[in-house]
Design an enzyme around this catalytic site. Sequence first.
Site, PDB file in Angstrom:
ATOM      1  N   LYS A   1      -6.448   2.824  -2.276  1.00  0.00           N
ATOM      2  CA  LYS A   1      -6.173   2.024  -1.072  1.00  0.00           C
ATOM      3  C   LYS A   1      -6.047   2.928   0.155  1.00  0.00           C
ATOM      4  O   LYS A   1      -6.584   2.632   1.229  1.00  0.00           O
ATOM      5  CB  LYS A   1      -4.885   1.218  -1.279  1.00  0.00           C
TER       6      LYS A   1
ATOM      7  N   LYS B   1       0.182   4.685   8.592  1.00  0.00           N
ATOM      8  CA  LYS B   1       0.882   5.090   7.361  1.00  0.00           C
ATOM      9  C   LYS B   1      -0.135   5.373   6.252  1.00  0.00           C
ATOM     10  O   LYS B   1      -0.043   6.369   5.540  1.00  0.00           O
ATOM     11  CB  LYS B   1       1.866   3.968   6.982  1.00  0.00           C
TER      12      LYS B   1
ATOM     13  N   SER C   1       0.893  -1.171   0.000  1.00  0.00           N
ATOM     14  CA  SER C   1       0.000   0.000   0.000  1.00  0.00           C
ATOM     15  C   SER C   1       0.923   1.211   0.000  1.00  0.00           C
ATOM     16  O   SER C   1       1.321   1.711   1.048  1.00  0.00           O
ATOM     17  CB  SER C   1      -0.883   0.016   1.249  1.00  0.00           C
TER      18      SER C   1
HETATM   19  P1  NDP Z   1       4.546  -6.769   7.669  1.00  0.00           P
HETATM   20  O1  NDP Z   1       5.037  -5.719   8.552  1.00  0.00           O
HETATM   21  O2  NDP Z   1       3.932  -7.992   8.255  1.00  0.00           O
HETATM   22  O3  NDP Z   1       5.724  -7.290   6.683  1.00  0.00           O
HETATM   23  C1  NDP Z   1       6.534  -6.394   6.030  1.00  0.00           C
HETATM   24  C2  NDP Z   1       7.517  -7.110   5.119  1.00  0.00           C
HETATM   25  O4  NDP Z   1       8.442  -6.153   4.625  1.00  0.00           O
HETATM   26  C3  NDP Z   1       8.356  -8.174   5.830  1.00  0.00           C
HETATM   27  O5  NDP Z   1       8.662  -9.183   4.892  1.00  0.00           O
HETATM   28  C4  NDP Z   1       9.594  -7.376   6.219  1.00  0.00           C
HETATM   29  O6  NDP Z   1      10.734  -8.188   6.394  1.00  0.00           O
HETATM   30  C5  NDP Z   1       9.765  -6.529   5.000  1.00  0.00           C
HETATM   31  N1  NDP Z   1      10.562  -5.320   5.265  1.00  0.00           N
HETATM   32  C6  NDP Z   1      10.310  -4.355   6.183  1.00  0.00           C
HETATM   33  N2  NDP Z   1      11.230  -3.377   6.098  1.00  0.00           N
HETATM   34  C7  NDP Z   1      12.096  -3.747   5.119  1.00  0.00           C
HETATM   35  C8  NDP Z   1      13.253  -3.166   4.583  1.00  0.00           C
HETATM   36  N3  NDP Z   1      13.729  -1.990   5.008  1.00  0.00           N
HETATM   37  N4  NDP Z   1      13.895  -3.829   3.580  1.00  0.00           N
HETATM   38  C9  NDP Z   1      13.437  -5.009   3.128  1.00  0.00           C
HETATM   39  N5  NDP Z   1      12.336  -5.621   3.614  1.00  0.00           N
HETATM   40  C10 NDP Z   1      11.672  -4.994   4.589  1.00  0.00           C
HETATM   41  O7  NDP Z   1       3.548  -6.065   6.656  1.00  0.00           O
HETATM   42  P2  NDP Z   1       2.278  -6.693   5.888  1.00  0.00           P
HETATM   43  O8  NDP Z   1       2.700  -7.930   5.176  1.00  0.00           O
HETATM   44  O9  NDP Z   1       1.129  -6.735   6.818  1.00  0.00           O
HETATM   45  O10 NDP Z   1       1.983  -5.513   4.859  1.00  0.00           O
HETATM   46  C11 NDP Z   1       2.671  -5.360   3.625  1.00  0.00           C
HETATM   47  C12 NDP Z   1       1.918  -4.286   2.834  1.00  0.00           C
HETATM   48  O11 NDP Z   1       0.572  -4.719   2.599  1.00  0.00           O
HETATM   49  C13 NDP Z   1       1.803  -2.946   3.603  1.00  0.00           C
HETATM   50  O12 NDP Z   1       1.898  -1.889   2.705  1.00  0.00           O
HETATM   51  C14 NDP Z   1       0.413  -3.030   4.218  1.00  0.00           C
HETATM   52  O13 NDP Z   1      -0.104  -1.738   4.465  1.00  0.00           O
HETATM   53  C15 NDP Z   1      -0.352  -3.798   3.150  1.00  0.00           C
HETATM   54  N6  NDP Z   1      -1.534  -4.535   3.603  1.00  0.00           N
HETATM   55  C16 NDP Z   1      -1.514  -5.346   4.730  1.00  0.00           C
HETATM   56  C17 NDP Z   1      -2.665  -6.030   5.120  1.00  0.00           C
HETATM   57  C18 NDP Z   1      -2.711  -6.931   6.320  1.00  0.00           C
HETATM   58  O14 NDP Z   1      -3.836  -7.378   6.675  1.00  0.00           O
HETATM   59  N7  NDP Z   1      -1.608  -7.244   6.982  1.00  0.00           N
HETATM   60  C19 NDP Z   1      -3.913  -5.894   4.354  1.00  0.00           C
HETATM   61  C20 NDP Z   1      -3.798  -5.110   3.150  1.00  0.00           C
HETATM   62  C21 NDP Z   1      -2.663  -4.428   2.820  1.00  0.00           C
HETATM   63  P3  NDP Z   1      11.087  -8.849   7.820  1.00  0.00           P
HETATM   64  O15 NDP Z   1      10.389 -10.190   7.801  1.00  0.00           O
HETATM   65  O16 NDP Z   1      12.547  -8.940   7.822  1.00  0.00           O
HETATM   66  O17 NDP Z   1      10.559  -7.932   8.889  1.00  0.00           O
END
Ligand code: NDP
Length: 295
Positions: free
Chosen positions: A171, A240, A96
Amino acid sequence: MKIGFIGLGDIGEPIASHLAKEPFELTVWNRTSSKADEFARNHQARVAATPADAVRDAAVVITCLPSSAEVEAVLHGDNGILEAIRKGSVLIDCTSGDPPTSRSIAAELGGRGVEFIDAPVSGGTAGAKSGTLTVMWGGDTTVFERVRPVIEAFGKKIVHAGPVGSGDALKAVNNALLAVHILSAAEGLAILAKAGVDPKVALDVINASSGRSNTSENLIPQRVITRAFPRTFRLALLEKDIGIASVLSEDLGAKTPLIALTAERFHEAREKLGERADHVEVVKIVEEENGVEIK
Ligand code: NDP
């Protein structure tokens, strides 16, 4: 079709699980490598050592990261995507994200013969697991048609929002509404609890009346009344999203004080509850301020 997938978080992991099968050939990379190893133990996928390694042979690259800032970081960092992404490939960003950054990423990739679409999702972790997410995408229709089978593997309702950045805008506004709904439902139920009305009785009536929402029908009964507060979508990420909607509103000269106030309230909640708290936990703040529990 070879796919490189970056970001196995709460929503990324279940999305990737639908791509770990024929006709796709999946390579995954995650910052915390143990999560990628665990994914490969349970699914048909190769683990890449770096983002560059994950995308080198891919026709389609998918990023699913917290915000556009992290997408920029995995593009430009050491062993980043830009070092290795193939001319003629498509990057689908399921983050997002924010519209201006997505537009600038699209322009940069375009200069290298790589296409970009922003394709944020809604439907939560349950929708991701069942492969029934709503996908709102921004970009070119001819590009979308090339990657349609990939998006259809995890999406059910798939909607073209407009040019690059439009999926992100839609979104952000959807999630700003979610945030307003959660806060307003919590405030309404706090008033009623103070007035001596049982929140379960109140919800029974509200959910048969015009005040209902997904928050009153699902989130509050399943997560607040039960005191379960499961962690599926981090409050920090919703904060965010409202921030993106607020900036978009300001940039466009729109007058949206309710969204601005909600952004402020979620900012305070993030500071108080921390980075791991779930979005519905904002209700705990309303409860504390009013000296009641919604249960
Ligand atoms: P999470 O916080 O669970 O996961 C984030 C992911 O990004 C992890 O794989 C993390 O790795 C990785 N990451 C974070 N920082 C970095 C970095 N600096 N460099 C590389 N990798 C990084 O987030 P979600 O999966 O929940 O969300 C992902 C997206 O989807 C967001 O934009 C969110 O707003 C959106 N979203 C989420 C929903 C939900 O229900 N959860 C629903 C709809 C949209 P690591 O494992 O190492 O932390």
